[in-house]
Motif scaffolding. Structure first.
Motif, PDB file in Angstrom:
ATOM      1  N   ILE A   1      30.375  31.992  41.110  1.00 21.40           N
ATOM      2  CA  ILE A   1      30.186  33.624  40.751  1.00 21.40           C
ATOM      3  C   ILE A   1      31.415  34.427  41.387  1.00 21.40           C
ATOM      4  O   ILE A   1      31.888  35.263  41.088  1.00 21.40           O
ATOM      5  CB  ILE A   1      29.046  34.542  40.512  1.00 21.40           C
TER       6      ILE A   1
ATOM      7  N   THR B   1      27.511  47.355  37.645  1.00 22.08           N
ATOM      8  CA  THR B   1      26.348  45.872  37.001  1.00 22.08           C
ATOM      9  C   THR B   1      25.360  45.683  38.262  1.00 22.08           C
ATOM     10  O   THR B   1      24.453  44.492  37.895  1.00 22.08           O
ATOM     11  CB  THR B   1      27.649  44.622  37.763  1.00 22.08           C
TER      12      THR B   1
ATOM     13  N   TRP C   1      34.743  35.433  31.445  1.00 21.38           N
ATOM     14  CA  TRP C   1      33.768  35.767  32.056  1.00 21.38           C
ATOM     15  C   TRP C   1      33.341  37.575  30.497  1.00 21.38           C
ATOM     16  O   TRP C   1      34.265  38.594  31.112  1.00 21.38           O
ATOM     17  CB  TRP C   1      33.700  37.060  33.143  1.00 21.38           C
TER      18      TRP C   1
ATOM     19  N   HIS D   1      28.903  38.839  42.552  1.00 19.99           N
ATOM     20  CA  HIS D   1      29.929  39.118  41.901  1.00 19.99           C
ATOM     21  C   HIS D   1      30.259  40.233  42.155  1.00 19.99           C
ATOM     22  O   HIS D   1      31.329  40.928  42.081  1.00 19.99           O
ATOM     23  CB  HIS D   1      28.599  40.168  40.725  1.00 19.99           C
TER      24      HIS D   1
END
Length: 196
Positions: free
Chosen positions: A99, A58, A107, A174
């Motif tokens: 988040i 990511t 998500w 994240h």
């Protein structure tokens, strides 16, 4: 820079810097854990090692956006009135705090962000360290507030357009989201060990 605008952008940079250091430290600690706990396949979801790999993947895709946005923001600073833009700037990182909360919203992750399981423990650790070090370097390159001058669309949780600072903060949040996930996997692993 004067008054509240200077305070707002300085606060943004300080918060992100703290998040980068603390998140990097939290992630590093996972590599010192027993390898069997890192490789344990939970009843649902990924192993801790797979989660760590997913974070690096990511980050890789976030970096494509962050690097381009940083360059565009620095170019914009040569043409635009940065002080004027900063005079209207307000601290906004708290809009991204959801988040960091695992399960706080739906998500849908793209397939290309799935862990492969083909990356070694040491490669994952090295990649994470490099990624967080690069974030710190980028933050230092835009320490005068230039990062507010360029925004890119973020579809996750309908966040809309985000500036370079928000993207770096998003990267940290994240990772923190997945630290929560790893803690759950570790707890499951420990409870199974206790029943053996």
């Amino acid at each position: 820079m004067k008054g509240e605008a200077a305070l707002s952008i300085n606060r943004t940079i300080e918060v992100i810097n703290h998040e980068l250091l603390s998140t990097k430290s939290e992630l590093s600690a996972w590599f010192n854990k027993d390898i069997s706990s890192l490789k344990y396949a939970p009843i649902r979801g990924w192993s801790i090692e797979q989660i760590l790999e997913h974070i690096t993947i990511t980050n890789h895709f976030l970096f494509i956006l962050i690097r381009k946005a940083k360059i565009k923001a620095l170019h914009a600073a040569l043409k635009e009135d940065l002080l004027s833009e900063l005079s209207r700037y307000e601290y906004n990182l708290d809009q991204l705090d959801d988040i960091a909360v695992h399960g706080s919203f739906s998500w849908i992750r793209p397939d290309h962000m799935e862990p492969t399981g083909n990356v070694t423990h040491d490669e994952i650790r090295r990649k994470l360290e490099e990624q967080f070090d690069e974030c710190s370097r980028i933050l230092n390159e835009i320490r005068q507030g230039e990062g507010i001058l360029y925004k890119t669309m973020m579809s996750v949780n309908n966040l809309g357009k985000m500036d370079v600072y928000q993207y770096i903060y998003f990267l940290c949040q994240h990772a923190k989201r997945h630290i929560q996930q790893m803690l759950k996997v570790e707890a499951e692993f420990m409870s199974l060990k206790e029943t053996e």
